[in-house]
Write an enzyme that holds these catalytic residues in place. Sequence first.
Site, short mmCIF file in Angstrom:
data_model
loop_
_atom_site.label_atom_id
_atom_site.label_comp_id
_atom_site.label_asym_id
_atom_site.label_seq_id
_atom_site.Cartn_x
_atom_site.Cartn_y
_atom_site.Cartn_z
N ASP A 201 59.92 10.22 -18.39
CA ASP A 201 59.98 9.80 -19.81
C ASP A 201 60.41 8.25 -19.65
O ASP A 201 61.65 7.85 -19.40
CB ASP A 201 60.77 10.45 -20.48
CG ASP A 201 61.12 10.04 -21.98
OD1 ASP A 201 60.50 8.88 -22.28
OD2 ASP A 201 61.44 10.85 -22.72
N HIS A 202 59.36 7.43 -19.87
CA HIS A 202 59.91 5.79 -19.66
C HIS A 202 60.95 5.34 -20.36
O HIS A 202 61.62 4.32 -20.10
CB HIS A 202 58.37 5.01 -19.60
CG HIS A 202 57.89 4.70 -21.17
ND1 HIS A 202 57.18 5.83 -21.77
CD2 HIS A 202 58.33 3.93 -22.00
CE1 HIS A 202 56.76 5.38 -22.96
NE2 HIS A 202 57.72 4.06 -23.09
N HIS A 264 60.91 11.66 -26.08
CA HIS A 264 62.01 10.45 -25.88
C HIS A 264 63.26 10.82 -26.87
O HIS A 264 64.33 10.58 -26.45
CB HIS A 264 61.14 9.41 -26.88
CG HIS A 264 59.83 9.06 -26.09
ND1 HIS A 264 59.63 9.04 -24.62
CD2 HIS A 264 58.65 8.42 -26.58
CE1 HIS A 264 58.60 8.54 -24.49
NE2 HIS A 264 57.81 8.37 -25.51
#
Lengths: 514, 380
Positions: A201-202, A264
Amino acid sequence: MLNTRTDNPLTAGINITHTPQPCTLVIFGGGGDLTRRKLLPAVYNQALEGELPANFAVLGFAIEKMDDSKYREFARKGIEQFSRNPLDKAFWADFEKRFHYLQGSFDDPEAYVELKRRLEEIDSNFGIPGNRVFYLAIPPALIETCVCQLKAAGLVRPVGDHGAFSRIIVEKPIGRDLESARKVNATLCNNFDEQQIYRIDHYLGKETVQNILAMRFANAIFEPLWNSKYIDHIQITVAEEEGVGTRAGYYDTAGALRDMIQNHILQLLSLIAMEPPWIMDADVIRDHRQNVLNCLRPVTSENFDRHVVRAQYGPGFHHGEDVPGYRREAGVSQDSVTETYVALKLFIDNWRWSGVPFYIRTGKRMPKRASEIAIQFKSVPPILFNANHDHPLEPNVLALSIQPNEGLSLRIATKLPGAKLRIFPVKMDFRYGSTFGEQSPEAYERLLLDVMAGDATLFMRRDAVESSWAWVDNILNIWASSRTRWIPEYSAGTWGPLEADRLIESDNRKWRLL
Amino acid sequence: MAAAMIQQANIPKIITQPLKRVHIADIETELGMLWGQFDRESGGGHTVMRACMSNLIIYCDTAEEAAVVSQEIPTIVDVHPARVLLLIGDGHPSDGSLEALISIYYAPLEDGWQVCAERIDVVASPAATERLPSVARSQLMGDLPTTLWWASRRPPPEAGEVFFQLAELANQIIYDNMGWINPIKGVSAMTRWVAAQQNEQVVYNLAWRRFAVWRKLLGQMLDPQITPNALESLRVIEISHGPHALPMTWLLVGWLASQLNWQPVDGKRLSNSELIWKFHNNQHEIKITAKRLPQGEPLLYRLLLDWSHATSENRLCFERLDNDRIGIVEALSTIPAHVFAAQIPERATLVSAQLAHRNRDKIFENALKSANAMAAVFQP
């Protein structure tokens, strides 16, 4: 696995916390958009800054017809366009030799035989001891095929045999609900050990997100206040200014809840709300994050209307230009009820957070791109400086800005100079870019290095994915059971629908103006 | 507008003002006035913020050294906001024996300005050099760590009292042995001084950071999984370095010796440009030669490692290809040719990076001890 920290005296003391190990990065979907825009520029930047291991190579694997030479050109163009460092031609002339390409179909066993052969060739050419990182930059539907084929081809080495490592990076979304997420996870875990799986999950790779832990646990002044006694509420905003763009095909079947909240935002929430871990160990930190997800109060049909708002953007203006409503976007069904905006009020039912509301909002076509976590502290008592009921003092707010400018600010009350006692809020602002000067590495850069170093702290574990889906599924199920085709609308270029304002204003609070 | 009075520094992001001469006793007040003046002249109404991470004392012997350092300050404070005290020990004050000048550095933000450094220059005549520490002591900001960057070309202990007193003020001491006139004597003096320190002060040689890329490459390429048995079988190392890079070479060899448990047994000068050391690792002898190239930058240029034995030939040769790259020379190596990014960082970049590292580096200290042991067996 090669442990350079203990087996090799010459690597002692070199970047102790992070030692990316020699490996080949195999990118499934090596010719795709994510690869071009994010992954290859990330690899390039890390190489240019000397962060990559000396023995390193890239192998793109995809259906597109290319050879090594064409792939290097593809990579160069992507780097020229998207890298934070400009392309250094002299460096690239050598570095590009580390880029390779294999054309093949993901469901063709022969392609994996060839993949294995190419990897062995690369190992030999670049002195790589058989370590592989498989990056699945592919649509979710292909995950199962690729993972099973990798295993069948003997490309997945077991953990703990002290030989070379195999690690796999999987992009979100992991499933589209709890059931499908479980299926994806089962497939992954049947073929790889959980220790080898890096669900990326960047958002978790962003500097400010990592700084949440540092700020909370490296400073004595915040943690004592970090609870229901001193915190009034917390707001998390992830606002995008773009519309659905070219992602309509995916987005119209997903929506903001699946696209943003499930991954996120719930990950951010867990970092903000977690208890202090006792050691900076990936599993300990992930255990503590998981405990937060376990304590999320489920949304039920009884409290639904007071806790959840969804909406869709209608026509409006974006930077003064006319923009169409969601249903008029290319690729979107004209009677779509897919939400492009979600506002939530949620609670974490544990000792620390009892009674503290977390207000969350995310949406497309907002006035600007901004992601922020704001911790609003309780007001001082209504005496002394706060005695004027018509003009109460503005409470302290600690705001962590995640994008576009990473940093944090603290709003404090100060006395204005002069004979009169006038109190004024002052925002003390700290920004990474302007304070430290250096460009922060892109999230993908940090996360790729983490995988090479075997550090899973910033990646999602299976239980986290499934817990967050379980919580989100409650909302999805209630929406699904509703027969209405009506969904509130907000004008593009505004901060969301009136219903969302009502959700927070009914508690005598307001959304922050970003 | 402030724009009329500001001048662009080397890095456009950081803006500074011309130095203003002030009385030493008024430095703090005058700095406060500079802030206020800057706020008014930049239109007012903006909050001028100060971010500050350290006190940075810089000592130079001469105005020429200080002029070079002056150009480097924006790069340093861009990354590491600090209060900078630039002390010039053998200077020419325009009046009396001590002179102070001040300025501020700031960076534009979207909605205001951020002061990222205050700079205080103190110029002392040769007779007044030893009074510099007392000025420094009064100008340090509380609650912040202090670093002494010894930018003089003299080894610090040779400066005597001025160094010892400044060192007492600092949590960290940064020096650079590149360019020392008598490197062997300097290494020895510095190592003795470091060894005598009983506190937790961090002492750091920029040369260590300068050849970090070599350490990383050696560590990775000689890793047991890549080249089995290389580390324990090394027998010959040949190093070619540019002028003024002998101290760095010395430290590199010291690092190898300390990490691989080699004991120095002999060292001598073969010629004006070539030294040789011999070590023993309890199994066999290791011979290391260091050759100074007639010209070039103060860098390591070539490193040949040989761990051949009767039945197999094993060699690895690194060569600096240009300022940005190091390559493995294929013809001499058992490892395939590669090229690695190895940009030579500017001194200011090295200093700014080191400012944030506040823990003692045991590996460096061990390398320094080995370097000293090498000096002890050396026959000049």
